[in-house]
Design a protein around this motif. Structure first.
Motif, PDB file in Angstrom:
ATOM      1  N   PHE A  80      53.272  11.346  65.683  1.00  0.00           N
ATOM      2  CA  PHE A  80      52.313  12.161  64.924  1.00  0.00           C
ATOM      3  C   PHE A  80      52.609  12.105  63.441  1.00  0.00           C
ATOM      4  O   PHE A  80      51.695  11.970  62.619  1.00  0.00           O
ATOM      5  CB  PHE A  80      52.354  13.621  65.394  1.00  0.00           C
ATOM      6  CG  PHE A  80      51.679  14.554  64.423  1.00  0.00           C
ATOM      7  CD1 PHE A  80      50.304  14.702  64.426  1.00  0.00           C
ATOM      8  CD2 PHE A  80      52.415  15.276  63.487  1.00  0.00           C
ATOM      9  CE1 PHE A  80      49.679  15.547  63.523  1.00  0.00           C
ATOM     10  CE2 PHE A  80      51.812  16.119  62.581  1.00  0.00           C
ATOM     11  CZ  PHE A  80      50.427  16.258  62.596  1.00  0.00           C
ATOM     12  N   VAL A  81      53.892  12.242  63.072  1.00  0.00           N
ATOM     13  CA  VAL A  81      54.264  12.206  61.658  1.00  0.00           C
ATOM     14  C   VAL A  81      53.853  10.875  61.040  1.00  0.00           C
ATOM     15  O   VAL A  81      53.263  10.824  59.948  1.00  0.00           O
ATOM     16  CB  VAL A  81      55.776  12.442  61.484  1.00  0.00           C
ATOM     17  CG1 VAL A  81      56.200  12.210  60.041  1.00  0.00           C
ATOM     18  CG2 VAL A  81      56.145  13.854  61.910  1.00  0.00           C
ATOM     19  N   THR A  82      54.137   9.788  61.757  1.00  0.00           N
ATOM     20  CA  THR A  82      53.823   8.457  61.236  1.00  0.00           C
ATOM     21  C   THR A  82      52.332   8.293  60.982  1.00  0.00           C
ATOM     22  O   THR A  82      51.905   7.907  59.890  1.00  0.00           O
ATOM     23  CB  THR A  82      54.303   7.374  62.221  1.00  0.00           C
ATOM     24  OG1 THR A  82      55.721   7.506  62.408  1.00  0.00           O
ATOM     25  CG2 THR A  82      53.989   5.987  61.694  1.00  0.00           C
ATOM     26  N   TYR A  83      51.533   8.627  61.991  1.00  0.00           N
ATOM     27  CA  TYR A  83      50.098   8.407  61.845  1.00  0.00           C
ATOM     28  C   TYR A  83      49.376   9.617  61.255  1.00  0.00           C
ATOM     29  O   TYR A  83      48.234   9.489  60.800  1.00  0.00           O
ATOM     30  CB  TYR A  83      49.507   7.976  63.191  1.00  0.00           C
ATOM     31  CG  TYR A  83      49.886   6.551  63.491  1.00  0.00           C
ATOM     32  CD1 TYR A  83      49.213   5.498  62.884  1.00  0.00           C
ATOM     33  CD2 TYR A  83      50.964   6.251  64.320  1.00  0.00           C
ATOM     34  CE1 TYR A  83      49.582   4.182  63.113  1.00  0.00           C
ATOM     35  CE2 TYR A  83      51.350   4.943  64.551  1.00  0.00           C
ATOM     36  CZ  TYR A  83      50.648   3.917  63.943  1.00  0.00           C
ATOM     37  OH  TYR A  83      51.026   2.621  64.141  1.00  0.00           O
ATOM     38  N   GLY A  84      50.049  10.785  61.235  1.00  0.00           N
ATOM     39  CA  GLY A  84      49.502  11.918  60.491  1.00  0.00           C
ATOM     40  C   GLY A  84      49.500  11.636  59.000  1.00  0.00           C
ATOM     41  O   GLY A  84      48.539  11.961  58.295  1.00  0.00           O
ATOM     42  N   ILE A  85      50.580  11.028  58.507  1.00  0.00           N
ATOM     43  CA  ILE A  85      50.638  10.642  57.090  1.00  0.00           C
ATOM     44  C   ILE A  85      49.568   9.600  56.778  1.00  0.00           C
ATOM     45  O   ILE A  85      48.881   9.669  55.749  1.00  0.00           O
ATOM     46  CB  ILE A  85      52.037  10.103  56.742  1.00  0.00           C
ATOM     47  CG1 ILE A  85      53.086  11.219  56.864  1.00  0.00           C
ATOM     48  CG2 ILE A  85      52.063   9.516  55.335  1.00  0.00           C
ATOM     49  CD1 ILE A  85      54.513  10.741  56.705  1.00  0.00           C
ATOM     50  N   LEU A  86      49.403   8.619  57.696  1.00  0.00           N
ATOM     51  CA  LEU A  86      48.363   7.607  57.493  1.00  0.00           C
ATOM     52  C   LEU A  86      46.982   8.251  57.480  1.00  0.00           C
ATOM     53  O   LEU A  86      46.151   7.948  56.604  1.00  0.00           O
ATOM     54  CB  LEU A  86      48.445   6.545  58.591  1.00  0.00           C
ATOM     55  CG  LEU A  86      47.354   5.474  58.545  1.00  0.00           C
ATOM     56  CD1 LEU A  86      47.487   4.625  57.286  1.00  0.00           C
ATOM     57  CD2 LEU A  86      47.407   4.586  59.789  1.00  0.00           C
ATOM     58  N   ALA A  87      46.720   9.164  58.426  1.00  0.00           N
ATOM     59  CA  ALA A  87      45.426   9.841  58.466  1.00  0.00           C
ATOM     60  C   ALA A  87      45.193  10.642  57.191  1.00  0.00           C
ATOM     61  O   ALA A  87      44.081  10.658  56.651  1.00  0.00           O
ATOM     62  CB  ALA A  87      45.360  10.749  59.696  1.00  0.00           C
ATOM     63  N   GLU A  88      46.251  11.302  56.719  1.00  0.00           N
ATOM     64  CA  GLU A  88      46.118  12.078  55.482  1.00  0.00           C
ATOM     65  C   GLU A  88      45.742  11.170  54.313  1.00  0.00           C
ATOM     66  O   GLU A  88      44.864  11.498  53.504  1.00  0.00           O
ATOM     67  CB  GLU A  88      47.426  12.802  55.197  1.00  0.00           C
ATOM     68  CG  GLU A  88      47.375  13.711  53.992  1.00  0.00           C
ATOM     69  CD  GLU A  88      48.596  14.586  53.869  1.00  0.00           C
ATOM     70  OE1 GLU A  88      48.469  15.692  53.332  1.00  0.00           O
ATOM     71  OE2 GLU A  88      49.680  14.166  54.307  1.00  0.00           O
ATOM     72  N   ARG A  89      46.389  10.029  54.210  1.00  0.00           N
ATOM     73  CA  ARG A  89      46.101   9.103  53.112  1.00  0.00           C
ATOM     74  C   ARG A  89      44.693   8.520  53.225  1.00  0.00           C
ATOM     75  O   ARG A  89      44.004   8.323  52.215  1.00  0.00           O
ATOM     76  CB  ARG A  89      47.145   7.986  53.093  1.00  0.00           C
ATOM     77  CG  ARG A  89      48.546   8.487  52.780  1.00  0.00           C
ATOM     78  CD  ARG A  89      49.606   7.412  52.915  1.00  0.00           C
ATOM     79  NE  ARG A  89      49.485   6.389  51.890  1.00  0.00           N
ATOM     80  CZ  ARG A  89      50.278   5.332  51.806  1.00  0.00           C
ATOM     81  NH1 ARG A  89      51.255   5.158  52.690  1.00  0.00           N
ATOM     82  NH2 ARG A  89      50.106   4.439  50.848  1.00  0.00           N
ATOM     83  N   LYS A  90      44.242   8.265  54.456  1.00  0.00           N
ATOM     84  CA  LYS A  90      42.888   7.729  54.637  1.00  0.00           C
ATOM     85  C   LYS A  90      41.828   8.781  54.330  1.00  0.00           C
ATOM     86  O   LYS A  90      40.823   8.486  53.675  1.00  0.00           O
ATOM     87  CB  LYS A  90      42.723   7.222  56.073  1.00  0.00           C
ATOM     88  CG  LYS A  90      43.621   6.041  56.441  1.00  0.00           C
ATOM     89  CD  LYS A  90      43.299   4.794  55.656  1.00  0.00           C
ATOM     90  CE  LYS A  90      42.057   4.097  56.151  1.00  0.00           C
ATOM     91  NZ  LYS A  90      41.840   2.786  55.500  1.00  0.00           N
ATOM     92  N   VAL A  91      42.056  10.021  54.784  1.00  0.00           N
ATOM     93  CA  VAL A  91      41.099  11.098  54.502  1.00  0.00           C
ATOM     94  C   VAL A  91      41.044  11.378  53.007  1.00  0.00           C
ATOM     95  O   VAL A  91      39.964  11.567  52.431  1.00  0.00           O
ATOM     96  CB  VAL A  91      41.477  12.374  55.288  1.00  0.00           C
ATOM     97  CG1 VAL A  91      40.637  13.552  54.830  1.00  0.00           C
ATOM     98  CG2 VAL A  91      41.291  12.148  56.784  1.00  0.00           C
ATOM     99  N   MET A  92      42.227  11.413  52.363  1.00  0.00           N
ATOM    100  CA  MET A  92      42.252  11.629  50.920  1.00  0.00           C
ATOM    101  C   MET A  92      41.532  10.498  50.189  1.00  0.00           C
ATOM    102  O   MET A  92      40.787  10.741  49.223  1.00  0.00           O
ATOM    103  CB  MET A  92      43.700  11.736  50.436  1.00  0.00           C
ATOM    104  CG  MET A  92      44.416  12.994  50.876  1.00  0.00           C
ATOM    105  SD  MET A  92      46.158  13.022  50.399  1.00  0.00           S
ATOM    106  CE  MET A  92      46.010  13.104  48.613  1.00  0.00           C
ATOM    107  N   GLY A  93      41.734   9.274  50.653  1.00  0.00           N
ATOM    108  CA  GLY A  93      41.035   8.152  50.040  1.00  0.00           C
ATOM    109  C   GLY A  93      39.528   8.276  50.190  1.00  0.00           C
ATOM    110  O   GLY A  93      38.771   8.033  49.240  1.00  0.00           O
TER     111      GLY A  93
END
Length: 332
Positions: free
Chosen positions: A32-45
């Protein structure tokens, strides 16, 4: 080895089974941490009109965070010459261990929970407060004035906002008459507490963002003032531990919000054929998205505004919510 475990005492077999489940769950949380960070960066983008990670791991950047983790693990582990070395080494552990311990009490479904503690809500609040020790220890042990200021600021913020956070859930406890998280979920079979306790939900959500040190309450890591806050002297995997504890608490707080105010695994009426685990995941994901949305949209508060908001706005509002809940409970 397998035959030895099968022939072992029943108590040891139970212990080994729980240990194995805990290890597997740790890997799930790390995922979750690994892909939560990725999801956060994609949503922010997406919200900021830019692309986000899209190079490592195909057009969606699915391996970008994995590459970032490998980079952190391979970086040189530096310890300042004048640092308090034993405390400097232990501080990330003090920060991470409570973050993982609180997950034991959270019921993800009616069948998946590590420990059905009678006072599970109290356990969560008590254990999560221990992370402050790791933050202050890291700031002190670094022997850096910026790290010390960041650690003291983080401790003041986390302790201050823990008061309205606890007060906001007293309304839920009054309505259910229990501190057991399973019983709190069962009490929401008819109506979720987000509707019965809207003031408590808003206070809890706001205080939880401050507890997580996320925007707009990310004062402990104010780059323009404190370089990087309490972990400015950390590098490599020790810095990754601080980052990991922050996102594990992100996971835990979103799960706790789902349990306390969104009915846990209970479905929306007429859609009961969908499994409870799916409902929990959907509600949990909604809270995660909301917290990411806050980070994208809101500016950082000043330190004085942050403290005044906690003590002069959230705490009185929490007291009013307790009074109203007790009044309604008594009358109706």
């Amino acid at each position: 080895m397998v035959e030895h475990l099968l022939n072992a005492e029943p108590g040891f077999q139970v212990f080994f089974a729980f240990f194995l489940m805990a290890v597997l769950f740790l890997f799930a949380v790390l995922g979750f941490v690994t892909y939560g960070i990725l999801a956060e960066r994609k949503v922010m983008g997406f919200m900021q009109g830019r692309i986000g990670p899209n190079q490592v791991g195909g057009r969606f950047g699915l391996l970008q965070t994995v590459a970032d983790v490998l980079k952190l693990l391979l970086k040189e582990d530096t310890i300042p010459k004048l640092a308090d070395k034993p405390l400097f080494i232990l501080a990330p552990v003090f920060a991470f261990v409570p973050a993982f311990m609180v997950l034991a009490a959270i019921p993800f479904t009616d069948a998946f929970q590590f420990a059905d503690i009678g006072v599970g809500l109290l356990y969560y609040i008590a254990i999560s407060g221990l992370t402050v020790i790791g933050v202050v220890t890291g700031g002190w042990a670094s022997n850096n004035k910026y790290a010390l200021l960041g650690g003291m600021r983080a401790a003041a913020q986390m302790i201050s906002y823990e008061v309205p956070l606890v007060m906001s859930v007293i309304g839920v406890v009054l309505m259910t008459g229990s501190l057991n998280l399973n019983e709190i979920v069962q009490a929401q079979t008819g109506i979720w507490f987000i509707f019965a306790q809207p003031i408590g939900f808003l206070i809890f959500l706001t205080a939880s963002v401050a507890e997580l040190n996320r925007t707009p309450f990310d004062l402990p890591e104010a780059e323009s003032e404190l370089v990087a806050g309490y972990h400015v002297e950390y590098s490599g995997f020790r810095w990754a531990f601080f980052m990991l504890s922050e996102y594990v608490y992100f996971f835990a707080m979103a799960a706790l919000t789902t349990v306390l105010f969104l009915g846990g695994w209970h479905p929306i009426p007429f859609l009961g054929f969908i499994p409870g685990a799916v409902w929990f995941s959907l509600k949990f994901s909604g809270i995660v998205f909301l917290l990411i949305w806050f980070r994208v949209s809101l500016p950082r508060l000043r330190a004085d505004q942050l403290m005044e908001f906690g003590w002069k706005v959230l705490l009185p509002a929490a007291l009013v919510n307790i009074f109203l809940t007790a009044l309604i409970k008594t009358l109706f």
